[in-house]
Design an enzyme around this catalytic site. Structure first.
Site, PDB file in Angstrom:
ATOM      1  N   GLY A  46      42.286  43.881  41.844  1.00  0.00           N
ATOM      2  CA  GLY A  46      42.364  42.437  41.935  1.00  0.00           C
ATOM      3  C   GLY A  46      43.109  41.857  40.752  1.00  0.00           C
ATOM      4  CD  GLN A  51      43.229  39.239  35.604  1.00  0.00           C
ATOM      5  OE1 GLN A  51      43.134  39.223  36.824  1.00  0.00           O
ATOM      6  NE2 GLN A  51      42.942  40.304  34.887  1.00  0.00           N
ATOM      7  CB  CYS A  95      38.730  42.910  33.591  1.00  0.00           C
ATOM      8  SG  CYS A  95      39.803  41.467  33.712  1.00  0.00           S
ATOM      9  CG  LEU A  96      44.149  45.020  36.014  1.00  0.00           C
ATOM     10  CD1 LEU A  96      45.174  44.474  37.004  1.00  0.00           C
ATOM     11  CD2 LEU A  96      44.401  46.492  35.727  1.00  0.00           C
ATOM     12  CG  HIS A 137      36.324  40.782  38.325  1.00  0.00           C
ATOM     13  ND1 HIS A 137      35.766  41.526  37.310  1.00  0.00           N
ATOM     14  CD2 HIS A 137      37.592  40.472  37.922  1.00  0.00           C
ATOM     15  CE1 HIS A 137      36.667  41.643  36.328  1.00  0.00           C
ATOM     16  NE2 HIS A 137      37.776  41.025  36.677  1.00  0.00           N
ATOM     17  CD  GLU A 138      40.376  39.632  40.420  1.00  0.00           C
ATOM     18  OE1 GLU A 138      41.001  38.859  39.677  1.00  0.00           O
ATOM     19  OE2 GLU A 138      40.105  40.803  40.094  1.00  0.00           O
ATOM     20  CG  HIS A 141      39.732  36.493  36.204  1.00  0.00           C
ATOM     21  ND1 HIS A 141      39.844  36.640  34.837  1.00  0.00           N
ATOM     22  CD2 HIS A 141      39.666  37.748  36.702  1.00  0.00           C
ATOM     23  CE1 HIS A 141      39.839  37.939  34.527  1.00  0.00           C
ATOM     24  NE2 HIS A 141      39.724  38.635  35.644  1.00  0.00           N
TER      25      HIS A 141
HETATM   26 CO    CO Z   1      39.631  40.695  35.834  1.00  0.00          CO
END
Ligand code: CO
Length: 175
Positions: A46, A51, A95-96, A137-138, A141
């Protein structure tokens, strides 16, 4: 299409509430295409617009629950909101934007999201397991929330490997 730079924890865009998308134009489509390429390259499940430094309510989630032999596919969610959720799951999440960090986070097991597509059309989509986790999660953000603030235990790569190793052990070895 072009790769976008993924911002990491410490950049304040990750702690900022994002504004709704109001224009479903070529600029949005370029953003979504670029996010798709960036997500594939990063091998994530995701990616949210903040991000890549864009404070708008748009996320991508990779649907990994596909029948064997079929390809995983990316779901684009614009102005998404959770309309139903049920069950619960607890497991490691990453998480990226927080490379090498994993946390033990409780999430619903099944989530239904209402969102617009890249042309502004409303739709609903359901996710189970990892996909439900990714939806939550997304969407976090978009409200400036990172998973580590929800985790009750933070792990590094080594601890995560140990966790998966333990869980992969056949039952006989524990007897
Ligand atoms: Co993330």
């Amino acid at each position: 299409m072009a790769l976008r730079n993924i911002v990491e924890k410490g950049d304040k865009v990750l702690n900022t509430h994002c504004r709704p998308v109001t224009k479903f134009d070529a600029k949005l489509h370029t953003l979504l295409d670029d996010m798709g390429e960036t997500l594939r390259r990063a091998d994530g499940v995701g990616l949210a617009a903040p991000q890549v430094g864009i404070l708008r309510r748009a996320v991508l989630v990779l649907e990994t629950n596909v029948p064997e032999g079929e390809e995983e596919y990316v779901i684009e969610l614009i102005n998404p909101e959770i309309v139903e959720q049920s069950g619960s799951q607890t497991g490691p999440e990453g998480c990226l934007s927080l490379p090498g960090i994993y946390g033990w986070v409780e999430r619903p097991d099944r989530v239904k999201v209402r969102a617009q597509d890249r042309n502004g059309k409303w739709f609903e989509v359901e996710g189970v397991g990892l996909t439900a986790r990714a939806f939550c999660h997304e969407l976090n953000h978009l409200d400036g929330v990172l998973f580590d603030s929800l985790a009750d235990h933070i792990m590094d790569d080594e601890e995560l490997d140990a966790y998966y190793h333990r869980n992969a052990e056949p039952e006989e070895e524990e007897a």
